[in-house]
Design a protein around this motif. Structure first.
Motif, mmCIF file in Angstrom:
data_model
loop_
_atom_site.group_PDB
_atom_site.id
_atom_site.type_symbol
_atom_site.label_atom_id
_atom_site.label_comp_id
_atom_site.label_asym_id
_atom_site.label_seq_id
_atom_site.Cartn_x
_atom_site.Cartn_y
_atom_site.Cartn_z
ATOM 1 N N ALA A 65 77.223 31.795 44.274
ATOM 2 C CA ALA A 65 77.842 30.585 45.227
ATOM 3 C C ALA A 65 78.515 31.327 46.568
ATOM 4 O O ALA A 65 78.526 30.957 47.361
ATOM 5 N N VAL A 66 79.211 32.425 45.920
ATOM 6 C CA VAL A 66 80.285 33.129 46.938
ATOM 7 C C VAL A 66 79.554 33.779 48.001
ATOM 8 O O VAL A 66 79.662 33.883 49.142
ATOM 9 N N GLN A 67 78.291 34.639 47.658
ATOM 10 C CA GLN A 67 77.566 35.346 48.464
ATOM 11 C C GLN A 67 78.469 36.173 48.991
ATOM 12 O O GLN A 67 78.327 36.613 50.078
ATOM 13 N N PRO A 68 79.015 37.441 48.407
ATOM 14 C CA PRO A 68 79.824 38.325 48.954
ATOM 15 C C PRO A 68 79.176 39.341 49.643
ATOM 16 O O PRO A 68 77.905 39.580 49.140
ATOM 17 N N GLU A 69 79.663 40.149 50.583
ATOM 18 C CA GLU A 69 78.916 41.374 51.069
ATOM 19 C C GLU A 69 78.658 42.292 49.904
ATOM 20 O O GLU A 69 79.671 42.600 49.115
ATOM 21 N N ARG A 70 77.298 42.627 49.712
ATOM 22 C CA ARG A 70 77.149 43.317 48.646
ATOM 23 C C ARG A 70 76.825 44.826 48.761
ATOM 24 O O ARG A 70 76.730 45.322 50.073
ATOM 25 N N GLY A 71 77.240 45.647 47.837
ATOM 26 C CA GLY A 71 76.888 47.182 48.128
ATOM 27 C C GLY A 71 76.804 47.842 46.846
ATOM 28 O O GLY A 71 77.019 47.414 45.602
ATOM 29 N N SER A 72 76.056 48.967 46.674
ATOM 30 C CA SER A 72 75.285 49.275 45.483
ATOM 31 C C SER A 72 76.342 50.114 44.725
ATOM 32 O O SER A 72 76.395 50.307 43.559
ATOM 33 N N GLY A 73 77.560 50.619 45.666
ATOM 34 C CA GLY A 73 78.455 51.452 44.948
ATOM 35 C C GLY A 73 79.597 50.491 44.257
ATOM 36 O O GLY A 73 80.615 51.234 43.660
ATOM 37 N N HIS A 74 79.798 49.361 44.112
ATOM 38 C CA HIS A 74 80.701 48.611 43.657
ATOM 39 C C HIS A 74 80.253 47.150 42.983
ATOM 40 O O HIS A 74 79.552 46.628 43.513
ATOM 41 N N MET A 75 81.066 46.664 42.184
ATOM 42 C CA MET A 75 80.792 45.499 41.537
ATOM 43 C C MET A 75 81.347 44.369 42.563
ATOM 44 O O MET A 75 82.077 44.574 43.317
ATOM 45 N N PRO A 76 80.452 43.188 42.464
ATOM 46 C CA PRO A 76 80.756 42.052 43.573
ATOM 47 C C PRO A 76 82.136 41.250 43.117
ATOM 48 O O PRO A 76 82.478 41.434 41.678
ATOM 49 N N LEU A 77 82.794 40.787 44.180
ATOM 50 C CA LEU A 77 84.089 39.974 43.983
ATOM 51 C C LEU A 77 85.190 40.820 43.383
ATOM 52 O O LEU A 77 86.629 40.655 43.941
ATOM 53 N N CYS A 78 85.251 41.605 42.346
ATOM 54 C CA CYS A 78 86.270 42.499 41.808
ATOM 55 C C CYS A 78 85.774 43.801 41.438
ATOM 56 O O CYS A 78 84.639 43.947 41.093
ATOM 57 N N GLN A 79 86.818 44.723 41.593
ATOM 58 C CA GLN A 79 86.868 46.343 41.539
ATOM 59 C C GLN A 79 87.577 46.821 40.383
ATOM 60 O O GLN A 79 87.179 47.882 40.040
ATOM 61 N N VAL A 80 88.292 46.051 39.717
ATOM 62 C CA VAL A 80 89.396 46.267 38.719
ATOM 63 C C VAL A 80 89.152 45.275 37.712
ATOM 64 O O VAL A 80 89.226 44.226 37.996
ATOM 65 N N MET A 81 89.101 46.092 36.360
ATOM 66 C CA MET A 81 88.907 44.896 35.223
ATOM 67 C C MET A 81 90.320 45.372 34.618
ATOM 68 O O MET A 81 90.644 46.522 34.363
ATOM 69 N N VAL A 82 90.864 44.339 33.926
ATOM 70 C CA VAL A 82 91.836 44.390 33.013
ATOM 71 C C VAL A 82 91.614 43.658 31.578
ATOM 72 O O VAL A 82 91.061 42.617 31.520
ATOM 73 N N ASN A 83 91.682 44.372 30.594
ATOM 74 C CA ASN A 83 91.376 43.974 29.014
ATOM 75 C C ASN A 83 92.414 44.257 28.088
ATOM 76 O O ASN A 83 93.294 45.076 28.351
ATOM 77 N N TRP A 84 92.613 43.244 27.247
ATOM 78 C CA TRP A 84 93.323 43.318 25.995
ATOM 79 C C TRP A 84 92.626 43.384 24.901
ATOM 80 O O TRP A 84 91.743 42.450 24.443
ATOM 81 N N ILE A 85 92.644 44.497 23.922
ATOM 82 C CA ILE A 85 92.052 44.777 22.606
ATOM 83 C C ILE A 85 92.760 44.231 21.615
ATOM 84 O O ILE A 85 93.942 44.974 21.266
ATOM 85 N N GLU A 86 92.473 43.288 20.813
ATOM 86 C CA GLU A 86 93.287 42.757 19.776
ATOM 87 C C GLU A 86 93.151 44.182 18.355
ATOM 88 O O GLU A 86 92.127 44.758 18.441
ATOM 89 N N PRO A 87 94.316 44.334 17.963
ATOM 90 C CA PRO A 87 94.208 45.343 16.825
ATOM 91 C C PRO A 87 93.111 45.198 15.866
ATOM 92 O O PRO A 87 92.514 46.080 15.396
ATOM 93 N N SER A 88 92.742 43.812 15.615
ATOM 94 C CA SER A 88 91.866 43.427 14.374
ATOM 95 C C SER A 88 90.328 43.998 15.066
ATOM 96 O O SER A 88 89.494 44.194 14.174
ATOM 97 N N SER A 89 90.171 44.115 16.394
ATOM 98 C CA SER A 89 89.005 44.439 16.952
ATOM 99 C C SER A 89 88.624 45.969 16.707
ATOM 100 O O SER A 89 87.666 46.414 16.928
ATOM 101 N N ARG A 90 89.698 46.850 16.470
ATOM 102 C CA ARG A 90 89.325 48.008 16.545
ATOM 103 C C ARG A 90 88.786 48.627 15.395
ATOM 104 O O ARG A 90 88.951 48.133 14.257
ATOM 105 N N LEU A 91 87.969 49.588 15.502
ATOM 106 C CA LEU A 91 87.139 50.143 14.140
ATOM 107 C C LEU A 91 88.004 50.850 13.313
ATOM 108 O O LEU A 91 87.734 51.000 12.104
ATOM 109 N N SER A 92 89.192 51.409 13.678
ATOM 110 C CA SER A 92 89.967 52.287 12.954
ATOM 111 C C SER A 92 90.727 51.410 11.803
ATOM 112 O O SER A 92 91.207 51.826 10.699
#
Length: 788
Positions: A65-92
Motif C-alpha cells: 500500500a505504501v509503495q516505498p522506494e525499494r532497494g535490494s540492500g535493505h528492508m522496506p519501511l524500517c531498517q532497525v528491529m527491536v525485540n523482547w524475548i521472554e525468559p520462558s522462550s529461551r532454550l536454556s
C-alpha cells in the motif's frame, strides 16, 4: 521508524500449532531535542498499543500500500528491529527428566535488518544483544554503540524529566579522553614579538638575501624592510595605529608586499581589497569597515568606489614617502592586537569581516613544517584569502624567497606548471580545485616539477582522484599537506599524507588540532559526540577570532561560550562544518551542514556523491548541487570536469554511480564543464554553476520517436510531467529527472487516458516509454479494454 515482531497466537486454535507465527509491525516516533524521556515512554506505550490493535494486518500488505522506494540492500519501511524475548522462550530454561539440555543459537549468517536489538530479563538485570549487517558496520562500531546506548539508558532512567537532546552518549572516561587527550595541544608559540617584528629579525640576520621576486624585479630583505619602514612612518603620520584599519587595493607586485608589511609595522590592521572584486562589494567592505586610510595604485583609482578617506597611491606618491625614516618604527601593538581583517562571503550574500590577531599567524607558522634553507615559496592566492598571509610569512619569517605569481599565469594551469618549473618553486599553497587543475596539466604535459617538495592544500575539502595519485607517484619527494580552518580561525587542523601513495585513503582526514587550538565535534545541544557520529565542528584556542566586525547579532550566534573551558569568558566558534572523529583520533571532514540536503524524505550528503564521482577515472573534478528550478521539485545536479583523453560518455558515468549509490542519490542531470567556476580566492564558485537542462542532452543514444498511439500517449504524459519538449521511446524516466513522486503523477495521468492503473513497481522495472507500453499492453489485453 522501528520494527517490532508480534506473535500471532492469540486465538485458542493456534496455541498448540508448531511453527513460527510472527509478523512485523512498524512503529513511528516523532522526537525533538526537547522531548523528555518520560514523554518517550508514554509515546512508546501509546504507539505499541495502537499498532497491536491492528495486528492482523500483514506487513506485506502495508508495504504494497505504501509503495516505498525499494532497494535490494535493505528492508522496506524500517531498517532497525527491536525485540523482547521472554525468559520462558529461551532454550536454556528447558527442563526434561533424565536429560541434560543446552541452549544453542542457530544462525543463518544473514542479518535481516541493518540492526536488530533483542532485550531480555535475567538475574543480572535487563540484557541486550545486537545483530548487525557486516556490510554496513564493523564490530568495533557496534561495540561502541552498545556502550553508548547503555550510557544513554543509565542517564535517562536516572533523570527521566531531562530532554533527550541533552542526554550524553559518551561515558565519563570518553569525555575525559575527548577533552584532555585529543585537545591537549598546549605548546610554546612565542608571545614576545608581532609578525612584523619577527620579519625585522630576519632582515637583520639576512639583509642581502632575496626576500621577494616579481617578474624580473626583486627586493632583498634589507630593501623590503627599509621601504616598508618608510611607508609605515607615513601611515603613522596619517593616523594609522593599533586597531586602525588600513585598506590596501593593489595589483600583484613587489609594492603590494611592501604595503602589507607597512600596515603591520604601523600597528594598524591590514584590510585586503582585491581589485578584481565588483565595485559594489568593494564599496560595502570600505563602508562596513570604516577604514580611514586606503593604499592603492594610480591606475586603479577609476575602479574604486567613491569613499571618503585618505587615499594614497603608492606609485604616484612615493616621492613623499621616500624622504621618511628607514628605521623600524616603534608601535604599541602586541601579539594579541588585531593584525588583519578578512571579509568572507556570508550565506545571506552579505560579506562579513573577521578580525584576527598577530598570534593567529604566529601560532600557525610555528606549527607548519619549517621551510628549508633556500626554499622558494609561490605567492599564488588572492590577497583577500587568508592563506596569502601564510604564504608570505612562511617564506619571509624563515629567511627564504617569496615568488609572486602574476595574474595571467595564475589563471592558466599549463603556464603555472611551467612557472613552477622555471622558478624552482619548492613550496606551494593552493586550494583543492586549483591543485587538480595544476596536476592535470603536469600529467598531460608530462612535466616533472623536481624542485617541488611541499604542497599545502587549504580552503576546500581535499579530494583524491586518479590523476592526483599519478602526479604524486611521479613526484615521490613531494609531500601533500591537508589543512583545515575557516577564515574565523585560519588553519586549526593539519594532516600530512603518507609518502606511499598506495596508503592514501580516498577520503583523507583533516588530521588533528594544531598546537594551542581545540576542536570539539558537537550535536545541536552541544553534547560531545562519539567516534563515527557526525556533528558540527566547534573551534577554540588562541587562533580563534573574537567575532565579526559590526555584526553583533551574528557574532552572538556563531561565537558561543565554551562549556569545556576552565576560563569562563572563553568563546568557541560554531563553524557550520560537518565532521566526525575517526578511531585513530583524526577528524574526517564531511562537508557543510548547509550542503546536507533532503530530497523526497531522504537526507543526502552531497559530498558523498562528489567523492564517488571523482573516483571515476574519467572525472577530474565534480560538484553536486540540489537545485529547485520548479518550486517543490528539488533535483540533484552533477557538474563534472572530464579528463578529455579518457572521458567516454554520461551513460558510463551514470552506470558507475548506480553500482555505488542508491537510486535517491543519483543525479537527475549531468552538466559537463571545461572547468569549474572559481572565486578570486581559487575556491569553487557554486553560485556561478549554470542551470541544467532536463532534456535528452543528458542521455546517450539516438532519439527514437513513438511508433504507435500508445507510445505517443505515454511519451506525451512524460513530457507534461517532466516538462520536456521531447521524449524518445528508449529514454529512461529516471535519467530524465524523474523520481517516485513524479511516477505517481505518470500513473494517474495514464489511468485517465488508457483506463488502466499501472502499478508503481512496473515503472521501476521498465523505466522507458517502450517498457511501460509493453506492461500496459499486457494489462489492456487482460482487462479487455480496447487499445487507443
Amino acid at each position: 521508524v522501528i520494527g517490532l515482531p508480534f506473535a500471532d497466537r492469540d486465538r485458542p486454535e493456534l496455541q498448540q500449532l508448531v511453527g513460527l507465527l510472527l509478523d512485523t509491525h512498524v512503529i513511528r516516533f516523532s522526537l525533538s531535542d526537547a522531548t523528555t524521556f518520560e514523554h518517550v515512554i508514554a509515546q512508546t506505550r501509546s504507539e505499541v498499543a495502537e499498532s497491536y490493535a491492528h495486528k492482523d494486518l500483514p506487513f506485506e500488505l502495508v508495504v504494497d500500500a505504501v509503495q516505498p522506494e525499494r532497494g535490494s540492500g535493505h528492508m522496506p519501511l524500517c531498517q532497525v528491529m527491536v525485540n523482547w524475548i521472554e525468559p520462558s522462550s529461551r532454550l536454556s530454561s528447558l527442563v526434561l527428566e533424565g536429560l541434560f539440555t543446552q541452549g544453542l543459537l542457530p544462525h543463518d549468517k544473514t542479518a535481516k535488518f541493518d540492526i536488530s536489538i533483542s532485550f531480555s530479563d535475567s538475574n543480572r538485570g535487563i540484557e541486550f544483544e545486537i545483530e548487525y549487517d557486516i556490510d554496513l558496520f564493523e564490530a568495533t562500531t557496534i561495540e561502541r554503540l552498545a556502550v553508548h546506548f547503555e550510557c544513554l539508558l543509565e542517564e535517562a532512567t536516572a533523570n527521566p524529566t531531562c530532554p533527550v537532546g541533552r542526554l550524553p552518549l559518551l561515558t565519563k572516561d570518553e569525555q575525559r579522553e575527548w577533552l584532555i587527550s585529543l585537545n591537549d595541544t598546549t605548546a610554546d608559540y612565542g608571545k614576545d614579538h608581532c609578525i612584523h617584528q619577527l620579519f625585522e629579525k630576519q632582515a637583520a640576520s639576512n639583509p642581502e638575501a632575496v626576500a621577494v621576486v616579481f617578474e624580473e624585479k626583486d627586493f632583498t630583505y634589507a630593501e623590503l624592510n627599509s621601504r616598508a619602514n618608510q611607508l609605515a612612518n607615513y601611515l603613522i603620520s596619517q593616523g594609522a595605529g593599533p586597531e586602525i584599519l588600513v585598506g590596501i587595493c593593489m595589483e600583484r607586485s613587489l609594492e603590494l608586499i611592501v604595503g602589507l608589511l607597512a600596515i603591520l609595522k604601523s600597528g594598524g590592521v591590514y584590510l585586503p581589497l582585491d581589485p578584481t572584486y565588483p565595485i559594489e562589494r568593494l564599496r560595502f567592505m570600505l563602508k562596513d569597515s570604516a577604514a580611514p586610510i586606503l593604499l592603492t595604485q594610480e591606475k586603479l583609482l577609476n575602479q574604486l568606489p567613491n569613499y571618503e578617506c585618505h587615499i594614497m597611491c603608492v606609485d604616484r606618491d612615493w616621492s613623499e614617502v621616500n624622504s621618511l625614516n628607514k628605521e623600524n618604527p616603534d608601535t604599541a601593538a602586541s601579539v594579541f592586537s588585531p593584525a588583519y581583517a578578512i571579509y568572507t562571503s556570508g550565506t545571506t550574500g552579505i560579506p562579513k569581516g573577521v578580525l584576527l590577531p598577530h598570534v593567529t599567524l604566529i601560532n600557525l607558522l610555528s606549527n607548519d613544517e619549517p621551510a628549508k634553507h633556500g626554499s622558494r615559496v609561490a605567492q599564488f592566492t588572492s590577497i583577500s584569502f587568508d592563506v596569502s598571509l601564510q604564504e608570505i610569512f612562511y617564506a619571509c619569517l624563515s629567511g627564504n624567497t617569496l615568488v609572486v605569481v602574476d595574474d595571467d599565469t595564475r589563471l592558466r594551469p599549463q603556464a603555472f606548471a611551467a612557472f613552477i618549473q622555471e622558478k624552482g618553486i619548492t613550496d606551494l599553497f593552493v586550494p583543492n580545485t586549483v591543485l587538480h587543475y595544476l596536476v592535470q596539466a603536469v600529467v598531460e604535459e608530462k612535466l616533472h616539477l623536481k624542485s617541488l617538495t611541499n604542497i599545502f592544500q587549504a580552503g576546500e575539502a581535499l579530494t583524491i582522484t586518479p590523476v592526483l595519485r599519478t602526479f604524486f607517484e611521479n613526484h615521490p619527494t613531494c609531500r601533500l599537506h591537508n589543512h583545515y580552518g575557516p577564515a574565523e580561525s585560519h588553519v586549526v587542523t593539519a594532516h600530512r599524507l603518507p609518502m606511499d601513495v598506495s596508503k592514501w585513503s580516498n577520503k583523507p582526514s583533516i588530521g588533528s588540532p594544531i598546537s594551542n587550538t581545540r576542536v570539539y565535534i558537537l550535536d545541536s545541544q552541544q553534547n560531545l559526540l562519539p567516534v563515527g557520529v557526525p556533528g558540527e565542528i566547534h573551534l577554540a584556542g588562541v587562533g580563534v577570532a573574537k567575532g565579526y566586525l559590526n555584526r553583533v547579532e551574528l557574532t552572538e550566534k556563531k561565537f558561543v561560550p565554551n562549556p569545556f573551558s576552565e576560563q569562563p569568558e572563553e568563546l568557541m566558534y560554531r563553524s557550520g562544518d560537518l565532521a566526525r572523529y575517526l578511531p585513530d583520533g583524526n577528524i574526517e571532514f564531511m562537508g557543510r551542514i548547509d550542503h546536507q540536503v533532503k530530497i523526497r524524505g531522504f537526507r543526502i550528503e552531497l559530498g558523498e556523491i562528489e567523492s564517488v564521482l571523482t573516483e571515476h577515472p574519467a572525472v577530474v573534478q565534480a560538484v553536486v548541487q540540489a537545485r529547485e528550478n520548479t518550486p517543490g521539485d528539488k533535483r540533484l545536479v552533477a557538474y563534472v570536469v572530464p579528463a578529455e583523453s579518457e572521458f567516454e560518455d554520461i551513460d558510463s558515468l551514470r552506470a558507475s554511480l548506480r553500482e555505488r549509490l542508491p537510486d535517491y542519490m543519483l543525479p537527475a542531470a549531468y552538466v559537463v564543464l571545461d572547468h569549474l567556476p572559481l572565486t578570486p580566492n581559487g575556491k569553487i564558485d557554486r553560485r556561478a554553476l549554470p542551470k541544467p537542462k532536463y532534456d535528452r542532452t543528458n542521455l546517450g543514444g539516438e532519439y527514437v520517436a513513438p511508433r504507435d498511439a500508445l507510445e505517443e500517449q505515454i511519451a506525451g504524459v512524460w513530457c507534461e510531467v517532466l516538462k520536456l519538449d521531447q521524449v524518445g521511446v528508449h529514454d529512461s524516466f529516471f535519467e530524465l529527472g524523474g523520481h517516485s513522486l513524479l511516477a505517481f503523477q505518470i500513473i494517474a495521468r495514464l489511468a485517465e487516458r488508457v483506463k488502466v492503473e499501472l502499478p508503481l513497481r512496473r515503472i521501476f522495472d521498465a523505466p522507458t516509454v517502450s517498457g511501460v507500453a509493453v506492461e500496459l499492453k499486457k494489462m489492456l489485453d487482460k482487462s479487455g479494454t480496447p487499445e487507443g
